[in-house]
Design a protein around this motif. Sequence first.
Motif, PDB file in Angstrom:
ATOM      1  N   VAL A 121      35.119 -51.934 -21.145  1.00 35.29           N
ATOM      2  CA  VAL A 121      35.037 -50.830 -20.187  1.00 35.29           C
ATOM      3  C   VAL A 121      33.541 -50.664 -19.962  1.00 35.29           C
ATOM      4  CG1 VAL A 121      35.064 -48.311 -19.994  1.00 35.29           C
ATOM      5  CG2 VAL A 121      37.056 -49.519 -20.984  1.00 35.29           C
ATOM      6  N   ILE A 122      32.760 -50.604 -20.865  1.00 33.41           N
ATOM      7  CA  ILE A 122      31.212 -50.659 -20.585  1.00 33.41           C
ATOM      8  C   ILE A 122      30.485 -51.634 -19.718  1.00 33.41           C
ATOM      9  CG2 ILE A 122      28.985 -50.732 -21.684  1.00 33.41           C
ATOM     10  CD1 ILE A 122      30.450 -49.730 -24.267  1.00 33.41           C
ATOM     11  N   LEU A 123      31.161 -52.719 -19.799  1.00 33.64           N
ATOM     12  CA  LEU A 123      30.482 -53.976 -18.916  1.00 33.64           C
ATOM     13  C   LEU A 123      30.899 -53.398 -17.326  1.00 33.64           C
ATOM     14  CD1 LEU A 123      31.345 -57.190 -20.764  1.00 33.64           C
ATOM     15  CD2 LEU A 123      29.040 -56.035 -20.287  1.00 33.64           C
ATOM     16  N   GLU A 124      32.295 -52.760 -17.222  1.00 33.75           N
ATOM     17  CA  GLU A 124      32.669 -52.245 -15.920  1.00 33.75           C
ATOM     18  C   GLU A 124      31.790 -51.252 -15.568  1.00 33.75           C
ATOM     19  OE1 GLU A 124      34.442 -53.639 -13.724  1.00 33.75           O
ATOM     20  OE2 GLU A 124      35.233 -55.058 -15.103  1.00 33.75           O
ATOM     21  N   GLU A 125      31.328 -50.183 -16.571  1.00 37.32           N
ATOM     22  CA  GLU A 125      30.383 -49.150 -16.129  1.00 37.32           C
ATOM     23  C   GLU A 125      29.128 -49.771 -15.699  1.00 37.32           C
ATOM     24  OE1 GLU A 125      28.278 -45.282 -18.363  1.00 37.32           O
ATOM     25  OE2 GLU A 125      29.708 -46.742 -19.582  1.00 37.32           O
ATOM     26  N   MET A 126      28.601 -50.743 -16.412  1.00 38.68           N
ATOM     27  CA  MET A 126      27.404 -51.189 -15.943  1.00 38.68           C
ATOM     28  C   MET A 126      27.265 -51.860 -14.639  1.00 38.68           C
ATOM     29  SD  MET A 126      26.452 -53.069 -19.649  1.00 38.68           S
ATOM     30  CE  MET A 126      24.938 -53.742 -19.199  1.00 38.68           C
ATOM     31  N   ALA A 127      28.440 -52.423 -14.342  1.00 42.46           N
ATOM     32  CA  ALA A 127      28.474 -52.985 -12.737  1.00 42.46           C
ATOM     33  C   ALA A 127      28.794 -52.018 -11.776  1.00 42.46           C
ATOM     34  CB  ALA A 127      29.925 -54.050 -12.790  1.00 42.46           C
ATOM     35  N   GLU A 128      29.295 -50.978 -12.230  1.00 42.62           N
ATOM     36  CA  GLU A 128      29.366 -49.837 -11.353  1.00 42.62           C
ATOM     37  C   GLU A 128      27.943 -49.328 -11.040  1.00 42.62           C
ATOM     38  OE1 GLU A 128      31.472 -45.444 -11.389  1.00 42.62           O
ATOM     39  OE2 GLU A 128      32.598 -47.208 -11.893  1.00 42.62           O
ATOM     40  N   ALA A 129      27.202 -48.948 -12.185  1.00 34.71           N
ATOM     41  CA  ALA A 129      25.890 -48.570 -11.938  1.00 34.71           C
ATOM     42  C   ALA A 129      25.098 -49.273 -11.053  1.00 34.71           C
ATOM     43  CB  ALA A 129      25.252 -48.262 -13.461  1.00 34.71           C
ATOM     44  N   SER A 130      25.103 -50.601 -11.446  1.00 37.73           N
ATOM     45  CA  SER A 130      24.372 -51.837 -10.541  1.00 37.73           C
ATOM     46  C   SER A 130      24.751 -51.554  -9.253  1.00 37.73           C
ATOM     47  CB  SER A 130      24.523 -53.028 -11.130  1.00 37.73           C
ATOM     48  OG  SER A 130      23.830 -53.868 -10.440  1.00 37.73           O
ATOM     49  N   ASP A 131      25.669 -51.159  -8.865  1.00 39.45           N
ATOM     50  CA  ASP A 131      25.993 -50.997  -7.360  1.00 39.45           C
ATOM     51  C   ASP A 131      25.494 -49.826  -6.825  1.00 39.45           C
ATOM     52  OD1 ASP A 131      27.808 -53.337  -7.161  1.00 39.45           O
ATOM     53  OD2 ASP A 131      29.468 -52.132  -7.486  1.00 39.45           O
ATOM     54  N   VAL A 132      25.006 -48.646  -7.656  1.00 44.64           N
ATOM     55  CA  VAL A 132      24.374 -47.568  -6.947  1.00 44.64           C
ATOM     56  C   VAL A 132      22.946 -47.869  -6.897  1.00 44.64           C
ATOM     57  CG1 VAL A 132      23.934 -45.133  -7.444  1.00 44.64           C
ATOM     58  CG2 VAL A 132      25.987 -46.232  -8.204  1.00 44.64           C
ATOM     59  N   PRO A 133      22.355 -47.750  -5.570  1.00 41.53           N
ATOM     60  CA  PRO A 133      20.912 -48.367  -5.490  1.00 41.53           C
ATOM     61  C   PRO A 133      20.104 -47.442  -6.168  1.00 41.53           C
ATOM     62  CG  PRO A 133      21.875 -47.500  -3.414  1.00 41.53           C
ATOM     63  CD  PRO A 133      23.031 -47.408  -4.527  1.00 41.53           C
ATOM     64  N   GLU A 134      20.152 -46.118  -6.393  1.00 38.58           N
ATOM     65  CA  GLU A 134      19.308 -45.343  -7.030  1.00 38.58           C
ATOM     66  C   GLU A 134      18.870 -45.928  -8.538  1.00 38.58           C
ATOM     67  OE1 GLU A 134      21.478 -44.447  -5.002  1.00 38.58           O
ATOM     68  OE2 GLU A 134      21.016 -42.794  -3.782  1.00 38.58           O
ATOM     69  N   ASP A 135      20.299 -45.979  -9.072  1.00 43.57           N
ATOM     70  CA  ASP A 135      20.393 -46.051 -10.496  1.00 43.57           C
ATOM     71  C   ASP A 135      19.831 -47.573 -10.922  1.00 43.57           C
ATOM     72  OD1 ASP A 135      21.709 -43.985 -10.595  1.00 43.57           O
ATOM     73  OD2 ASP A 135      23.691 -44.638 -11.136  1.00 43.57           O
ATOM     74  N   ARG A 136      20.227 -48.580 -10.211  1.00 40.51           N
ATOM     75  CA  ARG A 136      19.738 -49.812 -10.487  1.00 40.51           C
ATOM     76  C   ARG A 136      18.219 -50.138 -10.137  1.00 40.51           C
ATOM     77  NH1 ARG A 136      21.239 -55.310  -9.321  1.00 40.51           N
ATOM     78  NH2 ARG A 136      19.349 -56.626  -9.967  1.00 40.51           N
ATOM     79  N   LEU A 137      17.799 -49.416  -9.141  1.00 40.64           N
ATOM     80  CA  LEU A 137      16.177 -49.400  -8.970  1.00 40.64           C
ATOM     81  C   LEU A 137      15.414 -48.700 -10.047  1.00 40.64           C
ATOM     82  CD1 LEU A 137      13.901 -50.180  -7.126  1.00 40.64           C
ATOM     83  CD2 LEU A 137      14.192 -48.006  -5.867  1.00 40.64           C
ATOM     84  N   HIS A 138      15.916 -47.617 -10.548  1.00 41.82           N
ATOM     85  CA  HIS A 138      15.695 -46.889 -11.729  1.00 41.82           C
ATOM     86  C   HIS A 138      15.237 -47.655 -12.851  1.00 41.82           C
ATOM     87  CE1 HIS A 138      15.217 -44.038 -15.114  1.00 41.82           C
ATOM     88  NE2 HIS A 138      14.416 -43.191 -13.993  1.00 41.82           N
ATOM     89  N   ASP A 139      16.374 -48.198 -13.278  1.00 38.09           N
ATOM     90  CA  ASP A 139      16.438 -48.916 -14.389  1.00 38.09           C
ATOM     91  C   ASP A 139      15.561 -50.015 -14.521  1.00 38.09           C
ATOM     92  OD1 ASP A 139      18.219 -47.538 -15.762  1.00 38.09           O
ATOM     93  OD2 ASP A 139      19.895 -48.551 -15.816  1.00 38.09           O
ATOM     94  N   ASP A 140      15.548 -50.978 -13.330  1.00 39.36           N
ATOM     95  CA  ASP A 140      14.780 -52.068 -13.042  1.00 39.36           C
ATOM     96  C   ASP A 140      13.155 -51.537 -13.243  1.00 39.36           C
ATOM     97  OD1 ASP A 140      16.839 -53.636 -13.190  1.00 39.36           O
ATOM     98  OD2 ASP A 140      16.614 -54.188 -11.075  1.00 39.36           O
ATOM     99  N   PHE A 141      12.975 -50.318 -12.408  1.00 37.22           N
ATOM    100  CA  PHE A 141      11.539 -50.165 -12.294  1.00 37.22           C
ATOM    101  C   PHE A 141      11.166 -49.453 -13.682  1.00 37.22           C
ATOM    102  CE2 PHE A 141       8.298 -46.730 -12.173  1.00 37.22           C
ATOM    103  CZ  PHE A 141       7.441 -47.287 -11.010  1.00 37.22           C
ATOM    104  N   VAL A 142      11.817 -48.738 -14.378  1.00 37.32           N
ATOM    105  CA  VAL A 142      11.103 -48.242 -15.627  1.00 37.32           C
ATOM    106  C   VAL A 142      11.125 -49.390 -16.616  1.00 37.32           C
ATOM    107  CG1 VAL A 142      11.749 -47.159 -17.776  1.00 37.32           C
ATOM    108  CG2 VAL A 142      12.112 -46.088 -15.442  1.00 37.32           C
ATOM    109  N   ARG A 143      11.953 -50.514 -16.608  1.00 34.50           N
ATOM    110  CA  ARG A 143      11.683 -51.676 -17.442  1.00 34.50           C
ATOM    111  C   ARG A 143      10.387 -52.487 -17.130  1.00 34.50           C
ATOM    112  NH1 ARG A 143      16.664 -55.845 -17.884  1.00 34.50           N
ATOM    113  NH2 ARG A 143      17.760 -54.028 -17.311  1.00 34.50           N
ATOM    114  N   GLU A 144      10.186 -52.661 -15.671  1.00 34.05           N
ATOM    115  CA  GLU A 144       8.831 -53.074 -15.357  1.00 34.05           C
ATOM    116  C   GLU A 144       7.645 -52.126 -15.765  1.00 34.05           C
ATOM    117  OE1 GLU A 144       8.106 -56.204 -13.730  1.00 34.05           O
ATOM    118  OE2 GLU A 144      10.236 -56.915 -13.720  1.00 34.05           O
ATOM    119  N   PHE A 145       7.797 -50.954 -15.636  1.00 33.16           N
ATOM    120  CA  PHE A 145       6.707 -50.001 -15.981  1.00 33.16           C
ATOM    121  C   PHE A 145       6.376 -49.797 -17.359  1.00 33.16           C
ATOM    122  CE2 PHE A 145       4.499 -45.736 -16.036  1.00 33.16           C
ATOM    123  CZ  PHE A 145       3.760 -45.906 -15.008  1.00 33.16           C
ATOM    124  N   TRP A 146       7.314 -49.917 -18.104  1.00 30.65           N
ATOM    125  CA  TRP A 146       6.996 -49.990 -19.587  1.00 30.65           C
ATOM    126  C   TRP A 146       7.669 -51.335 -20.439  1.00 30.65           C
ATOM    127  CZ3 TRP A 146       8.980 -44.200 -19.835  1.00 30.65           C
ATOM    128  CH2 TRP A 146       7.890 -43.379 -19.768  1.00 30.65           C
TER     129      TRP A 146
END
Length: 430
Positions: A121-146
């Motif tokens: 279920v969680i892997l599906e949730e992660m895939a769904e979040a990755s499909d949302v552009p704002e969510d994916r961008l936010h996670d990737d950005f914060v990982r690069e920033f910190w």
Amino acid sequence: MQVERLEDGAEVWLDPMRDVRSVAVSVTAAAGSADEPPGELGSTHFLEHLLFKRTRRRSGPAIARMTDRLGGDCDAFTSKESVTFHARTTSDHVGEGLELLCDLTEAPAFTAEDVELERAVILEEMAEASDVPEDRLHDDFVREFWPDHPLGAPILGTRESVGGLTRRSLAAWFREAFRPQRTVWVAVGAFEPRRLLDLLARLRSRRGPRPLSARPSRPAPRRRRRPRPVRCALHVPRPDLSQTHLLLGAPAPPQADPLVPAAWIVSTVLGGGVSSRLWSEVRERRGLAYHVGTSLSLHREAGLALLEAATAPAKLPSLVRTVGRTLARLSAAGVGRAELSRAKDQIRSEIALSLESTVARREAAMRDWLYRGEPYGADGLLRDVLAVTASDVEEAVGTVWGAVGRYGIGVTGPDLAGASLADLSGELAA
């Protein structure tokens, strides 16, 4: 706000209200994704799922039936520094709400089979979040920033880390995360404080007697160094999108820093409403975006100021240039007296409206406990906001948005239409 302490060290914050018929209750543990053991990223969020599977007293379907009986509002959420299980129900069902939350957080009985099912279920949730552009961008950005700090890691974990979690490791993290000394219970709404406190003590005593703890509630988590921000520039290609999403980030003060009220005022002036500078320039004057706004993401050791907008790919350079010039004017000229007054009025109104919500008051109390260790509330926030001076605002502008060289930039969407990240960074500084 009435603050009590149970024998086992857990705190209870009680905020009775008149003229409401509901009660919002929650239990929060001061343990989030940034506190997780090395190599076990995503454990807290995984527990958020697993604790609803079954307890020693209830099956999963029984938990679901009780949730619906309470009105269908029993859920949980995980943040970087805490996990909260909460319910909202009518005053005559508050005992059942407390009983369910106690059951979920004190008597879980998830099995290895539950872990495997919820992993899927969680892997599906992660895939769904990755499909949302704002969510994916936010996670990737914060990982690069910190990049070298736990605050930069995604709350859900990664596919690799989630795939490696076991029932044994999750059970061990549950025992650590939900120690009574690092939990708080909050109740807001239509209830009698002494009766609710006695009921909660009886429900929690079912686990058997526990010695009086000399340790304070909300113990200091594993000490972490302050994150060192890295100026980043990233593009997440999404050829399936019709717009390009823009995210700018800059370092901000931590949650309990005295400069935070002034930083909220700056965020309000810059992009906190339909009269804000960015809304006026980007949308009303130039038609470059449907929505543009700013926000603050504040944690114990550090904070992050964010600016977000979306536009057609061909308009992206113009959007970035307009944003950069708006930020430059803010840094050069500061905030005027009329803007400062309007921002204070706006925040004061938002605070006053939040006081009518049991849920908003409950979550504010939880944050006060987590970051301050004592009630602060609407009165404390309003007092500090109204006390902000022009020099405070000038300091906040300089601290947050004063240096273009500290900004990070992220975009996601189709091809950059001939522009590069270096070009966009240049437009930002133009």
